[in-house]
Enzyme design. Structure first.
Site, short mmCIF file in Angstrom:
data_model
loop_
_atom_site.label_atom_id
_atom_site.label_comp_id
_atom_site.label_asym_id
_atom_site.label_seq_id
_atom_site.Cartn_x
_atom_site.Cartn_y
_atom_site.Cartn_z
CD GLU A 133 1.11 -5.63 5.56
OE1 GLU A 133 1.97 -6.46 5.90
OE2 GLU A 133 0.43 -5.75 4.52
N GLY B 144 0.68 -5.08 1.04
CA GLY B 144 -0.43 -5.17 0.09
C GLY B 144 0.00 -5.81 -1.23
CD GLU C 268 -2.50 -7.68 2.77
OE1 GLU C 268 -2.20 -6.49 2.62
OE2 GLU C 268 -3.32 -8.06 3.62
CB ALA D 125 -0.87 -0.02 1.25
C1 LIG Z 1 12.10 -3.01 -0.02
C2 LIG Z 1 11.55 -1.68 -0.48
C3 LIG Z 1 10.23 -1.86 -1.20
C4 LIG Z 1 12.55 -1.01 -1.45
O1 LIG Z 1 13.75 -0.73 -0.76
P1 LIG Z 1 14.85 0.23 -1.41
O2 LIG Z 1 15.10 -0.16 -2.80
O3 LIG Z 1 15.99 0.25 -0.45
O4 LIG Z 1 14.19 1.66 -1.50
P2 LIG Z 1 13.73 2.63 -0.33
O5 LIG Z 1 14.74 3.71 -0.15
O6 LIG Z 1 13.31 1.90 0.87
O7 LIG Z 1 12.42 3.26 -0.97
C5 LIG Z 1 12.48 4.08 -2.12
C6 LIG Z 1 11.44 5.16 -2.00
O8 LIG Z 1 10.16 4.56 -2.05
C7 LIG Z 1 9.39 4.94 -0.93
N1 LIG Z 1 8.53 3.81 -0.55
C8 LIG Z 1 8.89 2.54 -0.37
N2 LIG Z 1 7.84 1.77 -0.08
C9 LIG Z 1 6.78 2.59 -0.10
C10 LIG Z 1 5.39 2.39 0.12
N3 LIG Z 1 4.87 1.17 0.41
N4 LIG Z 1 4.59 3.46 0.04
C11 LIG Z 1 5.07 4.68 -0.26
N5 LIG Z 1 6.39 4.94 -0.47
C12 LIG Z 1 7.21 3.90 -0.40
C13 LIG Z 1 10.42 5.25 0.14
O9 LIG Z 1 9.88 6.10 1.11
C14 LIG Z 1 11.52 5.90 -0.68
O10 LIG Z 1 11.16 7.23 -0.95
P3 LIG Z 1 11.80 8.42 -0.10
O11 LIG Z 1 13.27 8.21 -0.11
O12 LIG Z 1 11.25 8.31 1.29
O13 LIG Z 1 11.31 9.63 -0.80
C15 LIG Z 1 11.38 -0.74 0.73
O14 LIG Z 1 11.08 0.55 0.28
C16 LIG Z 1 10.31 -1.16 1.68
O15 LIG Z 1 10.54 -2.00 2.51
N6 LIG Z 1 9.15 -0.52 1.58
C17 LIG Z 1 8.05 -0.68 2.52
C18 LIG Z 1 7.35 -1.96 2.30
C19 LIG Z 1 6.18 -2.06 3.23
O16 LIG Z 1 6.29 -1.88 4.42
N7 LIG Z 1 5.03 -2.36 2.68
C20 LIG Z 1 3.80 -2.47 3.41
C21 LIG Z 1 3.03 -1.20 3.29
S1 LIG Z 1 1.56 -1.23 4.28
C22 LIG Z 1 0.53 -2.23 3.39
O17 LIG Z 1 0.89 -2.68 2.36
C23 LIG Z 1 -0.80 -2.43 3.99
C24 LIG Z 1 -1.70 -3.17 3.35
C25 LIG Z 1 -3.03 -3.32 3.89
C26 LIG Z 1 -3.80 -2.07 3.67
C27 LIG Z 1 -5.20 -2.28 3.96
C28 LIG Z 1 -6.03 -1.09 3.66
C29 LIG Z 1 -5.61 0.09 4.41
C30 LIG Z 1 -6.68 1.07 4.73
C31 LIG Z 1 -7.57 0.60 5.80
C32 LIG Z 1 -8.04 1.68 6.67
C33 LIG Z 1 -8.57 1.06 7.90
C34 LIG Z 1 -9.49 1.94 8.59
C35 LIG Z 1 -10.69 1.13 8.96
C36 LIG Z 1 -11.78 2.04 9.26
C37 LIG Z 1 -13.04 1.25 9.43
O18 LIG Z 1 -13.25 0.27 8.75
O19 LIG Z 1 -13.82 1.66 10.27
#
Ligand SMILES: CC(C)(COP(=O)(O)OP(=O)(O)OC[C@H]1O[C@@H](n2cnc3c(N)ncnc32)[C@H](O)[C@@H]1OP(=O)(O)O)[C@@H](O)C(=O)NCCC(=O)NCCSC(=O)/C=C/CCCCCCCCCCCCC(=O)O
Length: 719
Positions: free
Chosen positions: A123, A100, A103, A61
């Site tokens: 997450e 995500g 997922e 996400a």
């Molecule tokens: C391994 C990586 C992917 C890559 O690593 P690397 O090559 O070393 O590069 P980085 O320097 O880390 O990253 C490069 C830039 O990219 C940005 N980045 C990375 N990942 C993301 C991301 N997921 N989103 C946005 N930006 C991202 C990073 O910041 C760098 O940019 P900058 O230098 O900062 O400018 C590595 O990046 C990594 O590990 N990334 C993170 C992976 C991760 O953690 N993924 C999980 C994300 S959370 C998720 O997926 C959740 C899913 C479920 C969602 C469900 C729905 C949500 C809404 C529900 C709301 C609930 C409310 C309920 C209310 C009710 O019902 O009542």
């Protein structure tokens, strides 16, 4: 967005396009919904492949969207539509499939991964759980114990492990998309019922209750107050015990609690802060993107005590060739043995060959003549370090960077003793240096941007959270630690016990309270520094005047313990007692308690009741206040630098985001008000005097932390 192409005549190929990690932004989700619908409604398409552009499937996400009102199609129905499709959908996983992203892949009917791909549900490290069905599908696919492990730790697995666990169906060393297209063609027309993970129960697991009880206990212990790991266990339990639809409802409820929690905000702040510190800048205007690092192929370490050994290991593990220098033969041989052992153990853990040949040992400083960078790690003595730097300046080839691992001495002073001060920076490692994540890269006014860029790049190569900071007493981390420790001493004088102070700090989330930490690192360390500062006055002087030194309140408690030979764990006695010298289990020590009673009586101090709230406010707000001074002085470029230092090197609980983030969460006005309150009670304690930056930020309306940089610039320009 997502791009759609028809390939091999009857395969619909969907490519996620959202650089750099193809995060599932609203536009990408909309793109997936549209292209999946297009593929499914096209009678010429027999199967579908989903991949990501630029060699990465999907980083999950879009975390940035979590801070705003989320728009666009939600993930859960989107993934459900893929799983329900009547044509096989294959995920072609290159690079990463995380959160995500995984997922989404679990909603597909098949998964093909490149051998270098990494998969995971991280997450939990963002204070969340896999709430797009991941907590319900993964246990159904790979069983409850393996899913619990992955979801509660957030660890990434290799493609090989994913294959072994059953997360992916095939691993390829070749073109993943081509392999997935070929595979998609081969399964076209097959029944998809067995491939719809949500329609199956979790594999049978004997003694489910006992398993969950055991895991929950373990998770609670390691979580140190973080709530997401616990919610992850609860969600997997729902997968194991409830039908899918009810499990999804439980997943949603748990996510709703986590999503709006301060912990999720703190952990997501840490994620971005860790990346932000790489974009360093110096007060001179030099910056990460305009300063080119020098190549480092060969490095040297001078002095092979505990720190030097760890630094040698950290350097050798990056593949660099390292000259390790220790002038005394016996110490050199001991260090060689210790370093080889550390390299072997580290390599075993990572399943690689130990870099034993990468280290050359020498007694002669002349051996470092052709290295690109030297890290000096000799005893903390300015005269000795100056001598080493002068020798290095004479021996090393022109342009070699000279780095010092000092934790307390003046980097500028050392630089001024060399003919090329622009080549000198501090590289402040934390013990054990091959394990601890933090590296403070300390620049002085004359350090060149290139020297800083080189040290920062080397730190990154070693896997360190590297933070560039200015030169001052204690740099950032230890400078802020001083008021924190002093407040803890004052609290003992006023009636607290080491147990009470430590319990308050450990309940806050520190792995160890201040006194247990002091026993571990050795009381003599601080004693030596205080002696050097002329603060230690041996003897039995009593009364208030004995506790005012150099014009401010001073507690001699630590000195008195040292005079008794109580240096902490290593002597078996400190703030606690231990079964024997070197033991780690801290026990209540009646001697210490009667000593404190006698001390208070001697100084005319009346013990009062002190609660956890006061311990936290006095210790933490004093530390935070110093953080504001550091920002005001320009020693740290922004609050993220301070927070990354504290989370990576000082045990500050990550789910509280770091001290400056914590101040932002508590409210700057509240922090200011409490500091003013304590300052009135303790006027002879300068570190309780609120920093002028804190006052000015409050006066300007307490901007949120991401606006502090702007506010500080504006406030400085008004001075
Ligand atoms: C391994 C990586 C992917 C890559 O690593 P690397 O090559 O070393 O590069 P980085 O320097 O880390 O990253 C490069 C830039 O990219 C940005 N980045 C990375 N990942 C993301 C991301 N997921 N989103 C946005 N930006 C991202 C990073 O910041 C760098 O940019 P900058 O230098 O900062 O400018 C590595 O990046 C990594 O590990 N990334 C993170 C992976 C991760 O953690 N993924 C999980 C994300 S959370 C998720 O997926 C959740 C899913 C479920 C969602 C469900 C729905 C949500 C809404 C529900 C709301 C609930 C409310 C309920 C209310 C009710 O019902 O009542």
């Amino acid at each position: 967005m997502a791009e759609y192409n028809r390939v091999s005549e009857c395969v619909g190929l969907i490519t996620l396009r959202n650089p750099p990690v193809n995060a599932l932004s609203a536009a990408v989700r909309q793109g997936i919904v549209d292209t999946v619908q297009r593929a499914l409604s096209d009678p010429n398409v027999k199967s579908v492949v989903i991949c990501g552009q630029n060699g990465i499937f999907c980083g999950g996400a879009d975390i940035k969207e979590f801070r705003s009102n989320m728009t666009g199609p939600p993930l859960i129905p989107m993934i459900h539509a893929i799983e329900s499709a009547n044509k096989p959908v294959v995920a072609a996983i290159e690079g990463s499939a995380l959160g995500g992203g995984l997922e989404l892949a679990l909603g597909c009917h098949y998964r093909i991964a490149h051998s270098k791909a990494r998969l995971g549900l991280p997450e939990v490290s963002l204070g969340l759980l896999p709430a797009a069905g991941g907590s319900q599908r993964l246990p159904r696919l790979i069983g409850v114990p393996a899913a619990l492990n992955l979801i509660t730790t957030g660890r990434h697995v290799t493609a090989a492990e994913a294959l072994q666990l059953g997360i992916v169906d095939q691993v390829t060393d070749h073109n993943t998309v081509a392999a997935a297209v070929k595979f998609a063609l081969s399964v076209a027309g097959r029944s998809l019922d067995p491939r719809r993970i949500s329609t199956h129960p979790c594999p049978q697991q004997p003694d489910l209750d006992a398993l969950f009880e055991e895991v929950m206990q373990k998770v609670r212990q390691s979580a140190r107050g973080a709530i997401a790991p616990i919610a992850c266990v609860q969600a997997v339990r729902a997968a194991a015990t409830l039908p899918y639809a009810q499990g999804m409802e439980r997943e949603r409820e748990l996510m709703a609690t986590l999503f709006t929690s301060g912990q999720a905000r703190a952990l997501q702040y840490c994620f971005f802060a860790e990346r932000a510190v790489g974009r360093w800048r110096m007060p001179s205007g030099a910056r990460w993107d305009t300063s080119k690092p020098r190549p480092v192929h060969k490095a040297a370490v001078i002095g092979l005590g505990t720190m030097g050994r760890g630094i040698t290991v950290a350097l050798a593990q990056t593949g660099l060739s390292v000259i390790a220098v220790e002038t005394q033969e016996k110490q050199l041989m001991e260090a060689k043995q210790a370093i080889s052992g550390m390299l072997e153990r580290g390599a075993k853990g990572r399943g690689v060959a130990p870099a034993l040949d990468g280290v050359i040992y020498s007694q002669n400083i002349q051996a470092v003549a052709d290295v690109d960078l030297v890290i000096e790690a000799v005893f903390e003595d300015i005269a000795l370090k100056t001598k080493v730097f002068q020798q290095l300046s004479a021996v090393c080839k022109p342009g070699t960077l000279l780095c010092t691992n000092t934790s307390a001495l003046d980097v500028d002073q050392l630089a001024s003793e060399t003919p090329n001060p622009e080549l000198v920076v501090g590289m402040h490692f934390f013990a054990p240096a091959h394990v601890m994540k933090l590296l403070e890269v300390v620049y002085g006014p004359r350090s060149s941007p290139q020297a800083v860029a080189t040290a920062m790049q080397l730190g990154k190569k070693m896997g360190k959270a590297s933070v560039a900071v200015g030169n001052c007493r204690g740099f950032v981390g230890n400078r802020m630690l001083k008021p924190y420790i002093e407040e803890a001493f004052f609290l003992l004088e006023e009636g607290a016990t080491p147990e009470l102070v430590d319990q308050a700090l450990e309940e806050f989330g520190f792995p160890m309270g201040v006194f247990r930490m002091s026993d571990l690192s050795g009381l003599d360390v601080g004693w030596r520094v205080r002696k050097g500062d002329g603060l230690v006055e041996p003897g039995t002087a009593s009364g208030r005047s004995a506790r005012i030194r150099q014009g401010r309140r001073y507690s001699p408690l630590g000195d008195l313990l040292c005079e008794e030979g109580r240096f902490g764990q290593k002597t078996g006695r400190g703030w606690y007692q231990y079964d024997k010298p070197g033991s780690r289990v801290a026990r209540f020590d009646p001697w210490l308690h009667s000593f404190l009673g006698a001390y208070r009586a001697q100084h005319g101090l009346v013990a009062r009741r002190i609660d956890h709230q006061e311990v936290l406010e006095r210790c933490l707000y004093a530390l935070i206040n110093e953080g504001f001074h550091i920002l005001d002085d320009g020693i740290a470029a922004g609050p993220e630098d301070i927070d990354v230092i504290y989370v990576s090197g000082y045990g500050w609980p990550r789910h509280r985001g770091g001290p400056m983030f914590y101040a932002n969460m508590v409210g700057l006005a509240k922090v200011l008000e409490r500091l003013e309150h304590y300052q009135q009670l303790h006027p002879e304690v300068p570190h309780l005097q609120p920093s002028s930056l804190l006052r000015r930020l409050v006066a300007s309306g307490s901007p949120p932390i991401h606006k502090w940089g702007e506010a500080i610039k504006k406030l400085h320009s008004q001075l």
